[in-house]
Enzyme design. Structure first.
Site, PDB file in Angstrom:
ATOM      1  N   LYS A 228       4.979   4.696 -12.884  1.00  0.00           N
ATOM      2  CA  LYS A 228       4.920   5.934 -12.103  1.00  0.00           C
ATOM      3  C   LYS A 228       6.142   6.054 -11.199  1.00  0.00           C
ATOM      4  CE  LYS A 228       0.188   7.283 -10.957  1.00  0.00           C
ATOM      5  NZ  LYS A 228      -0.827   7.136  -9.895  1.00  0.00           N
TER       6      LYS A 228
HETATM    7  C1  E4P Z   1      -3.292   9.783  -9.849  1.00  0.00           C
HETATM    8  O1  E4P Z   1      -2.593   9.085 -10.536  1.00  0.00           O
HETATM    9  C2  E4P Z   1      -3.541   9.538  -8.413  1.00  0.00           C
HETATM   10  O2  E4P Z   1      -3.668   8.155  -8.197  1.00  0.00           O
HETATM   11  C3  E4P Z   1      -4.808  10.163  -7.917  1.00  0.00           C
HETATM   12  O3  E4P Z   1      -5.434  10.984  -8.863  1.00  0.00           O
HETATM   13  C4  E4P Z   1      -4.739  10.714  -6.533  1.00  0.00           C
HETATM   14  O4  E4P Z   1      -5.994  11.234  -6.199  1.00  0.00           O
HETATM   15  P1  E4P Z   1      -6.471  11.524  -4.699  1.00  0.00           P
HETATM   16  O5  E4P Z   1      -5.921  12.848  -4.303  1.00  0.00           O
HETATM   17  O6  E4P Z   1      -7.974  11.558  -4.810  1.00  0.00           O
HETATM   18  O7  E4P Z   1      -5.970  10.399  -3.857  1.00  0.00           O
END
Ligand code: E4P
Length: 220
Positions: free
Chosen positions: A83
């Site tokens: 990522k």
């Molecule tokens: C995705 O890769 C993220 O880790 C995640 O969906 C973030 O979600 P949140 O807004 O619930 O923290």
């Protein structure tokens, strides 16, 4: 649509994995920090547990350092996806990683314009954060629909991962919109299986079955 768990908890991953529907896991620095132990140890356990993509997030901000960190993280497992954030440095590092065969997930995406950039660097995955868009009093699902439509029209191969999902209807609507992947926390995953009529129906079937068993026993 592939279903991913958004967690760094190995217990949660093991439980959902037993259902036979888990295609991958996404982690982020906040989720890994919640585990309170070595990030490398956490990632390695998850990579070994999951037969599918596992996203590991870079934390460096400058392009060269982010690229090097991405290369290191990619060595942790063949199923690792790296990522990078939707920033100029993230695009730069992401493009280099992609060119070297590392699968990249461009994260923290909040607009179709950003999703076009992710596709243009050849990212494997783009992650629009639906719930956080909703939190900002905007329409996360509409952003997802527009990204899916643009990717379709343009023939982009980057997979659209609906992220930051907060409830089962987010998952259903993401599937209708054409998302390739939906990632969700453990509590949303467990809600997907639940319906009160399933519980009532099962209870009735088992009551009737037991009544038949008793009747046959009495008649014997
Ligand atoms: C995705 O890769 C993220 O880790 C995640 O969906 C973030 O979600 P949140 O807004 O619930 O923290």
């Amino acid at each position: 649509m592939r279903l991913f768990l958004d967690t760094a908890s190995i217990e949660e991953i093991r439980e959902i994995n037993r259902w036979g529907v888990l295609s991958g896991v996404t982690t982020n620095p906040s989720l890994v920090a919640k585990e309170g132990r070595s990030a490398e140890q956490v990632w390695k356990e998850i990579l070994a547990e999951v037969d599918g993509d596992v996203s590991l997030e870079t934390t460096e901000l400058e392009a060269e350092a982010m690229y090097r960190q991405g290369k290191e993280l990619a060595q942790l497992g063949a199923n690792a996806v790296i990522k990078v954030p939707m920033t100029p440095a993230g695009l730069q590092a992401g493009k280099r990683l992609t060119e070297e065969g590392v699968r990249v997930n461009v994260t923290l995406v909040f607009s179709p314009a950003q999703a076009i950039l992710a596709a243009e660097i050849g990212a494997y995955i783009v992650s629009p954060f639906l719930g956080r868009i909703d939190d900002a009093a905007s329409d996360g699902m509409e952003v997802l629909r527009r990204i899916c439509e643009i990717y379709d029209v343009q023939g982009y191969e980057t997979q659209v991962l609906a992220a930051s999902l907060r409830h089962p209807m987010h998952v259903v609507e993401a599937a209708l919109a054409g998302a390739d992947i939906a990632t969700m926390p453990y509590d949303v995953f467990t809600k997907l299986v639940k319906h009160p009529l399933t519980d009532i129906g099962l209870d009735r079937f088992l009551t009737d079955w037991e009544a038949l068993r008793r009747k046959l026993e009495e008649g014997a």
